[in-house]
Design a protein around this motif. Structure first.
Motif, PDB file in Angstrom:
ATOM      1  N   MET A  15       0.927  -1.147  -0.036  1.00  0.00           N
ATOM      2  CA  MET A  15      -0.324   0.093  -0.136  1.00  0.00           C
ATOM      3  C   MET A  15       0.786   1.200  -0.069  1.00  0.00           C
ATOM      4  O   MET A  15       0.573   2.262  -0.719  1.00  0.00           O
ATOM      5  N   VAL A  16       1.835   1.458   0.982  1.00  0.00           N
ATOM      6  CA  VAL A  16       2.744   2.480   0.986  1.00  0.00           C
ATOM      7  C   VAL A  16       3.591   2.569  -0.506  1.00  0.00           C
ATOM      8  O   VAL A  16       3.532   3.910  -1.075  1.00  0.00           O
ATOM      9  N   ALA A  17       4.101   1.676  -0.998  1.00  0.00           N
ATOM     10  CA  ALA A  17       4.542   1.717  -2.371  1.00  0.00           C
ATOM     11  C   ALA A  17       3.544   2.213  -3.445  1.00  0.00           C
ATOM     12  O   ALA A  17       4.199   2.990  -3.978  1.00  0.00           O
ATOM     13  N   ASN A  18       2.435   1.852  -3.578  1.00  0.00           N
ATOM     14  CA  ASN A  18       1.391   2.199  -4.310  1.00  0.00           C
ATOM     15  C   ASN A  18       1.122   3.781  -4.277  1.00  0.00           C
ATOM     16  O   ASN A  18       1.114   4.533  -4.950  1.00  0.00           O
ATOM     17  N   LEU A  19       1.108   4.185  -3.139  1.00  0.00           N
ATOM     18  CA  LEU A  19       0.919   5.509  -2.668  1.00  0.00           C
ATOM     19  C   LEU A  19       1.946   6.221  -3.150  1.00  0.00           C
ATOM     20  O   LEU A  19       1.876   7.295  -3.544  1.00  0.00           O
ATOM     21  N   THR A  29       6.386  10.108   8.492  1.00  0.00           N
ATOM     22  CA  THR A  29       4.837   9.819   8.238  1.00  0.00           C
ATOM     23  C   THR A  29       3.939  10.938   7.893  1.00  0.00           C
ATOM     24  O   THR A  29       2.962  10.985   6.915  1.00  0.00           O
ATOM     25  N   GLN A  30       3.985  12.108   8.375  1.00  0.00           N
ATOM     26  CA  GLN A  30       3.415  13.386   8.236  1.00  0.00           C
ATOM     27  C   GLN A  30       3.788  13.819   6.678  1.00  0.00           C
ATOM     28  O   GLN A  30       3.003  14.180   6.052  1.00  0.00           O
ATOM     29  N   GLU A  31       4.889  13.714   6.443  1.00  0.00           N
ATOM     30  CA  GLU A  31       5.464  14.031   4.840  1.00  0.00           C
ATOM     31  C   GLU A  31       4.878  13.250   3.796  1.00  0.00           C
ATOM     32  O   GLU A  31       4.315  13.811   2.921  1.00  0.00           O
ATOM     33  N   VAL A  32       4.752  11.791   4.198  1.00  0.00           N
ATOM     34  CA  VAL A  32       4.176  11.183   3.265  1.00  0.00           C
ATOM     35  C   VAL A  32       2.510  11.044   3.056  1.00  0.00           C
ATOM     36  O   VAL A  32       2.165  11.167   2.008  1.00  0.00           O
ATOM     37  N   PHE A  33       1.909  10.981   4.306  1.00  0.00           N
ATOM     38  CA  PHE A  33       0.466  10.846   4.110  1.00  0.00           C
ATOM     39  C   PHE A  33      -0.175  12.055   4.666  1.00  0.00           C
ATOM     40  O   PHE A  33      -1.277  12.330   4.712  1.00  0.00           O
ATOM     41  N   GLY A  34       0.516  13.107   5.173  1.00  0.00           N
ATOM     42  CA  GLY A  34      -0.245  14.567   5.416  1.00  0.00           C
ATOM     43  C   GLY A  34      -0.914  14.475   6.602  1.00  0.00           C
ATOM     44  O   GLY A  34      -1.922  15.435   6.832  1.00  0.00           O
ATOM     45  N   GLY A  35      -0.479  13.714   7.443  1.00  0.00           N
ATOM     46  CA  GLY A  35      -1.375  13.422   8.890  1.00  0.00           C
ATOM     47  C   GLY A  35      -0.993  12.139   9.639  1.00  0.00           C
ATOM     48  O   GLY A  35      -0.050  11.551   9.011  1.00  0.00           O
ATOM     49  N   PRO A  36      -1.650  11.892  10.829  1.00  0.00           N
ATOM     50  CA  PRO A  36      -1.432  10.908  11.642  1.00  0.00           C
ATOM     51  C   PRO A  36      -1.801   9.656  10.965  1.00  0.00           C
ATOM     52  O   PRO A  36      -2.908   9.399  10.418  1.00  0.00           O
ATOM     53  N   MET A  37      -0.858   8.604  10.637  1.00  0.00           N
ATOM     54  CA  MET A  37      -1.507   7.278   9.726  1.00  0.00           C
ATOM     55  C   MET A  37      -1.289   6.272  10.863  1.00  0.00           C
ATOM     56  O   MET A  37      -0.175   5.535  11.182  1.00  0.00           O
TER      57      MET A  37
END
Length: 344
Positions: free
Chosen positions: A151-155, A218-226
């Motif tokens: 999932m992270v790779a896809n994102l 995580t904030q940089e990749v997802f834009g919030g708490p993941m």
């Protein structure tokens, strides 16, 4: 003849009377023998599960757990859907994915507040890597296809306009097999958890290009708490076995509390030797890197589910945000009680 009540007997009776309401409050376990499925148990992603198991916290809650380890989270989810597991230690986002497929599963205690997953490119097969576009048509190792590493790779790839069908995903697990896959040149990149990624990074086998092992990353990749690792189960199972789920949440939060003050030597003494992958120093370096990503009290953060939904919807066409009821994908009811019990 009436029995004589000695001071000792009176003290014991009084103590029992005080303890009784507490015992009644938790209630009798509906199911004490449980099958738990996990995908990649040796990863730091699931360290709270291992700690609670090794320190006997499940047993102290009256639980007899049998933990089956699979190559990745997608396989553990399959075990739940095939009724060979009662509960899964897995990634929270599976609850959203399954709701999109009309399957009701729910998170009830959180172990990780960041995914602890890093994406790195092979210095052997891609020595001149310049950007994500270079990964088009390449082989990317993940713990198992469909898992959170996938999932992270896809994102990350989707942000460069690369679809999942533009690369080849290869399941390599989360242990020694993953190290071999990248070092032998079988794959061109790896999206995986620690300790594997730190070991590859420190030995110069990979160059990290995306990192969710810290809260900042995580904030940089997802834009919030993941939200990451958690216990989830069928919603019906949770509804029908509230005392059992409370006991499970208690055991995990007890483990999280222990981890807050545990030193490196405590970790080394507690985890199985095989988890160290033959290198204690690197294992501890990995632990220090992901430590802040481990949950503190089992509670789902308020904005976590929204962050997960937004991430999934960005590359998964079957996940339509307006059709997902996030309130049904998690509950803080059990974690809240466990937090109070252990002052986590």
């Amino acid at each position: 003849m009436r029995p004589t009540i000695t001071r000792r007997n009176f003290t014991l009776m009084a103590a029992a009377a005080v303890a009784a309401p507490t015992l009644r409050a938790q209630g009798k376990l509906e199911k004490s023998k449980l099958a738990i499925a996990v995908g990649g148990k040796s990863a730091f992603y699931y360290l709270p599960l291992t700690i609670s198991e090794q320190l006997g916290y499940f047993k102290s809650e009256g639980l007899d757990v049998e933990i089956s380890d699979f190559a990745g989270g997608a396989k553990a989810l399959q075990a739940l859907m095939g009724n060979s597991a009662d509960v899964v230690a897995g990634a929270y986002e599976h609850t959203i994915n399954m709701q999109a497929r009309n399957q009701a599963i729910q998170e009830f205690v959180l172990m990780g507040r960041a995914p602890q997953i890093a994406l790195g490119v092979s210095t052997k097969t891609l020595p001149h890597y310049k950007g994500l576009a270079d990964l088009r048509g390449k082989k990317i190792g993940v713990s198992a296809p469909g898992s959170s590493t996938n999932m992270v790779a896809n994102l990350v790839l989707s942000r460069a306009g690369i679809k999942a069908s533009d690369v080849s995903y290869v399941g390599v697990g989360t242990g020694a097999g993953a190290l071999t896959a990248i070092r032998s040149g079988q794959i061109d990149a790896m999206c995986n958890t620690d300790p594997v990624m730190t070991m590859l990074e420190q030995k110069g086998d990979v160059r990290i290009i995306s990192d969710t092992r810290t809260l900042k990353g995580t904030q940089e990749v997802f834009g919030g708490p993941m939200p990451a690792a958690c216990f989830y189960a069928h919603t019906d199972f949770i509804k029908n076995n509230p005392n059992t789920c409370q006991a499970l949440a208690n055991a995990i939060v007890h483990g999280l509390k222990w981890l807050q003050t545990a030193g490196p030597s405590d970790i080394i003494k507690t985890v199985p030797e095989s988890y160290l992958l033959g290198d204690r120093a690197l294992y501890l370096a990995s632990f220090n890197k992901v430590r802040e990503a481990i949950g503190l009290d089992g509670m789902m953060p308020e904005d976590g589910p929204k962050t997960a939904l937004k991430a999934l919807a960005s590359f998964e066409p079957s996940v339509k945000p307006d059709r997902i009821d996030l309130a049904k994908t998690y509950t803080n009811e059990f974690a809240r009680r466990a937090k109070e019990k252990f002052k986590a």
